[in-house]
Structures are given as C-alpha cells and as structure tokens.
Design a protein around this motif. Structure first.
Motif, PDB file in Angstrom:
ATOM      1  N   ALA A   1       0.841  -1.198   0.000  1.00 48.69           N
ATOM      2  CA  ALA A   1       0.000   0.000   0.000  1.00 48.69           C
ATOM      3  C   ALA A   1       0.879   1.251   0.000  1.00 48.69           C
ATOM      4  O   ALA A   1       2.010   1.246   0.516  1.00 48.69           O
ATOM      5  CB  ALA A   1      -0.911   0.002   1.221  1.00 48.69           C
ATOM      6  N   LYS A   2       0.356   2.324  -0.565  1.00 49.54           N
ATOM      7  CA  LYS A   2       1.075   3.595  -0.555  1.00 49.54           C
ATOM      8  C   LYS A   2       1.075   4.196   0.850  1.00 49.54           C
ATOM      9  O   LYS A   2       0.172   3.905   1.652  1.00 49.54           O
ATOM     10  CB  LYS A   2       0.405   4.584  -1.519  1.00 49.54           C
ATOM     11  N   PRO A   3       2.033   5.061   1.128  1.00 51.74           N
ATOM     12  CA  PRO A   3       1.979   5.803   2.398  1.00 51.74           C
ATOM     13  C   PRO A   3       0.708   6.636   2.484  1.00 51.74           C
ATOM     14  O   PRO A   3       0.164   7.089   1.463  1.00 51.74           O
ATOM     15  CB  PRO A   3       3.228   6.695   2.330  1.00 51.74           C
ATOM     16  N   ALA A   4       0.209   6.845   3.683  1.00 47.10           N
ATOM     17  CA  ALA A   4      -1.054   7.557   3.885  1.00 47.10           C
ATOM     18  C   ALA A   4      -1.012   8.981   3.340  1.00 47.10           C
ATOM     19  O   ALA A   4      -2.053   9.527   2.937  1.00 47.10           O
ATOM     20  CB  ALA A   4      -1.409   7.566   5.370  1.00 47.10           C
ATOM     21  N   ASP A   5       0.163   9.593   3.338  1.00 44.25           N
ATOM     22  CA  ASP A   5       0.254  10.979   2.884  1.00 44.25           C
ATOM     23  C   ASP A   5       0.631  11.108   1.406  1.00 44.25           C
ATOM     24  O   ASP A   5       0.886  12.222   0.914  1.00 44.25           O
ATOM     25  CB  ASP A   5       1.275  11.742   3.727  1.00 44.25           C
TER      26      ASP A   5
ATOM     27  N   ASP B   1      -4.371   4.732  -8.063  1.00 43.45           N
ATOM     28  CA  ASP B   1      -5.313   4.507  -6.964  1.00 43.45           C
ATOM     29  C   ASP B   1      -6.751   4.353  -7.446  1.00 43.45           C
ATOM     30  O   ASP B   1      -7.530   3.630  -6.820  1.00 43.45           O
ATOM     31  CB  ASP B   1      -5.254   5.672  -5.973  1.00 43.45           C
TER      32      ASP B   1
ATOM     33  N   ASP C   1     -11.151   9.032   0.941  1.00 43.39           N
ATOM     34  CA  ASP C   1     -11.541   7.834   1.690  1.00 43.39           C
ATOM     35  C   ASP C   1     -10.751   6.616   1.181  1.00 43.39           C
ATOM     36  O   ASP C   1     -11.187   5.888   0.285  1.00 43.39           O
ATOM     37  CB  ASP C   1     -13.037   7.597   1.539  1.00 43.39           C
ATOM     38  N   ALA C   2      -9.592   6.382   1.790  1.00 37.24           N
ATOM     39  CA  ALA C   2      -8.746   5.267   1.370  1.00 37.24           C
ATOM     40  C   ALA C   2      -9.408   3.923   1.651  1.00 37.24           C
ATOM     41  O   ALA C   2      -9.244   2.965   0.880  1.00 37.24           O
ATOM     42  CB  ALA C   2      -7.392   5.347   2.083  1.00 37.24           C
TER      43      ALA C   2
ATOM     44  N   ARG D   1     -10.136   0.904  -1.100  1.00 37.22           N
ATOM     45  CA  ARG D   1      -9.728  -0.501  -0.951  1.00 37.22           C
ATOM     46  C   ARG D   1     -10.921  -1.439  -1.080  1.00 37.22           C
ATOM     47  O   ARG D   1     -10.817  -2.499  -1.727  1.00 37.22           O
ATOM     48  CB  ARG D   1      -9.038  -0.702   0.399  1.00 37.22           C
TER      49      ARG D   1
END
Length: 355
Positions: free
Chosen positions: A177-181, A254, A320-321, A325
C-alpha cells in the motif's frame, strides 16, 4: 481433438493502411488469442498490410505465418487478395464485423478454402453483414448483448455473449500500500486521441475539484499518439505507452476513470481497459454507458451521468482510502469471476465443437 489444425485469421483493421498504426484493444486481443491458439498446437495464418508487420512481429510467436499484402486499397480489396492466396484451412476466425470482409468470406467458402468459421463481434454489424454470413452457419461470439441481438434475430445456430482479457494474469494489485500521505493518483487509460474516450471530461472534472482536494491528487492521462499540451498542475500527459507497460502503470494508480461517451453509434462496446483496472484492484468511476454499468452492477466503483457527479466521485474517493480498498477488492472479484478469457473454451465451443 487432434492437434495441428490450420486457422486463417481475418481482422479488418489489419487489412487497412494506417499512417500511425498502434495496437489498440482489439488488435492486442487478436495477438494474444493467436499466441494461445499456437500454444494449443494449431497453425495460424494472419493476413495484414505491410504497415502492421513490425508491430505484429514483435507480439506474435515466431511460428505464426504473416501473409503480407501490399496496400492496394481498403479492407475489401486487401481481404480478397488474402482470400485468393490463403490456401486451404480447417477454420476461419473473423476478428470483427465489417462489410468490407464479406467478399473475402464468400470467396473462402465458395472455393472451399475454409469449411467453418467463428466471428468475434466487437462492433454492431450492418444488416448486409448479418445477412451475408447467415448461409455459412458462422458461430457468433459477441462482446455484448446489443451486438449479439441482430444475429439472434437472423437465426444463427450459435450466438453467445462471452469476452474477456486473455492475459489476465498480468494484472494484479500492487504488493504494498502507498503511504497515507502520498498523492491520490487517478488515471484514464486508452487511445485518448479519440475524443469519445472522454479525456476532456476527466480534465474538466479535475479542474473543478476544490483547491485543497486537487492539491493532493494527480490525474494521469495515458496515452496519446499525438500528445496535447495541458498546463494544469497535477495533470500528467503520456505519449503512447506500449501494452507491456500498462500492468505496471496501473499498479501505481489509486483510481481508474472511464469517462467514455457514445457519438451517434455505440463506441464503447466492451472496454478491456476497465477490466484491466478491475483486475488490478482499482476502484472505478465510469460513465453511464451500459457496457460499463454492467461491470459494476454489484459494486466495484461509482457511476456518473453529469460532470458534477464525476467531480463528487473524485472528491469522495480522494478522501476515503478505506472506500477505495473496498471498492477495488470488489472490482477485482467481479473481473476474475466474469471477464477472464478462456481460449480452450473458445476452441472447443466455436472452432472445433465436434472434435
């Protein structure tokens, strides 16, 4: 079924000269299907005009016989030339509908160069085409029910709706997964020089996002044969990407946008791109074309009708990650269940059902 059958593969787009030929969805599907046919032990002859030869040679197995035709005109004349010099084959695959192919198909059957045929119908057929092939009991595989309907009405012996991605194994989610930021990466994929692919709609929606949302998003437009100049920050334009680069490209994204529109005729008849995005585990935001909506009928993405709804969808998924997903996982489940092409089934059902 005994191995070693001979197959003639007629594809109308490969019988027409292009100034800047690129392998689009249908031609890429043809190349992958030929690969699978040959892996199953069959011998394939593919007629094509000379401008397509370099692109196809690098995609096809070395044993595929390319019947090179000097370009004397459109698909009708070049198709006739292909038929005249084709020799005897056990089966004919017609790679798409097209009135220009009718004389060649009639000649192949009249001279008994082929005895059976299957049509993969990617576009709506003209009444003349439907009527011309009926006498030969061609087996029809259509990419959607609207395309299949005229063949069913005409009483063809076998008309099915069945299509998918032959190289589905190449499309899978990113391992990490990508970093949250990290920025949220939206993409539109296809030959975007075609206006009906809707790149302009995606650009307009991205530009209408609130400044704070747009600042943490990027829009990737992949790709163009003739790339335009776009100066909006956050929008990246790609020159033509080869098919081999698409799986890796999608794993960096994404969200996939599919903003296709029709122009008097049905332009988007299946959309391999949306299935590739779904297999990669991307949530989809798609326009309300029937062939797109049916792929998201149990989830996997959002449907929009207006530009405002597209803007809302971009903003919703950008923030909204967890939703991204969840929708992406459902999109992949649907694609694996419905839209993975099976060449062995095609051979048994459409080419050599009695062997």
């Amino acid at each position: 079924m005994s191995p070693g059958k001979t197959i003639l593969y007629l594809q109308k787009s490969l019988l027409k000269r292009e100034r800047q030929p690129v392998l689009r969805g249908v031609e890429l599907f043809d190349a992958l299907l030929i690969r699978d046919l040959m892996a199953a032990g069959h011998r394939v002859t593919l007629p094509l005009v000379c401008c397509w030869e370099p692109l196809l040679r690098e995609r096809l197995p070395t044993g595929c016989r390319l019947q090179i035709i000097s370009c004397f005109g459109g698909s009708a004349l070049n198709g006739l030339l292909a038929a005249l010099f084709a020799g005897r084959h056990d089966a004919l695959i017609i790679g798409n509908v097209g009135n220009g192919l009718v004389p060649a198909i009639k000649l192949l059957f009249a001279t008994r160069r082929v005895g059976r045929a299957a049509l993969i119908a990617n576009r709506e057929a003209a009444p003349r085409f439907v009527a011309a092939l009926r006498r030969y009991a061609v087996r029809i595989l259509a990419v959607n029910n609207q395309i299949a309907a005229p063949f069913r009405t005409a009483g063809y012996p076998l008309v099915d709706t069945d299509y998918g991605i032959p190289n589905a194994e190449e499309f899978f989610p990113a391992a990490e997964a990508k970093p949250a930021d990290a920025p949220v990466d939206f993409c539109v994929v296809g030959q975007l020089d075609n206006a009906w692919k809707g790149a302009d709609t995606a650009i307009a929606a991205f530009q209408k996002l609130p400044d704070a949302v747009r600042a943490r998003c990027r829009l990737h437009l992949a790709s163009f044969v003739n790339p335009p100049t776009i100066t909006t920050p956050g929008i990246q334009i790609y020159p033509w990407l080869p098919a081999a680069a698409i799986p890796t490209f999608l794993r960096r994204m994404d969200v996939m946008l599919v903003p296709s529109r029709d122009e008097h005729v049905m332009r988007e008849t299946f959309s391999q791109v949306i299935v590739q995005g779904m297999l990669t585990g991307l949530p989809i935001i798609a326009s309300d074309r029937p062939v797109l909506m049916e792929k998201l009928d149990t989830g996997g993405g959002l449907i929009f009708q207006t530009l405002e709804q597209l803007v809302q969808g971009l903003e919703k998924l950008a923030g909204d990650a967890a939703l991204r997903r969840r929708l992406g996982a459902e999109a992949r489940r649907i694609a694996l269940e419905r839209y993975v092409w099976n060449t062995d089934r095609f051979i048994r059902k459409y080419l050599f059902p009695d062997e």
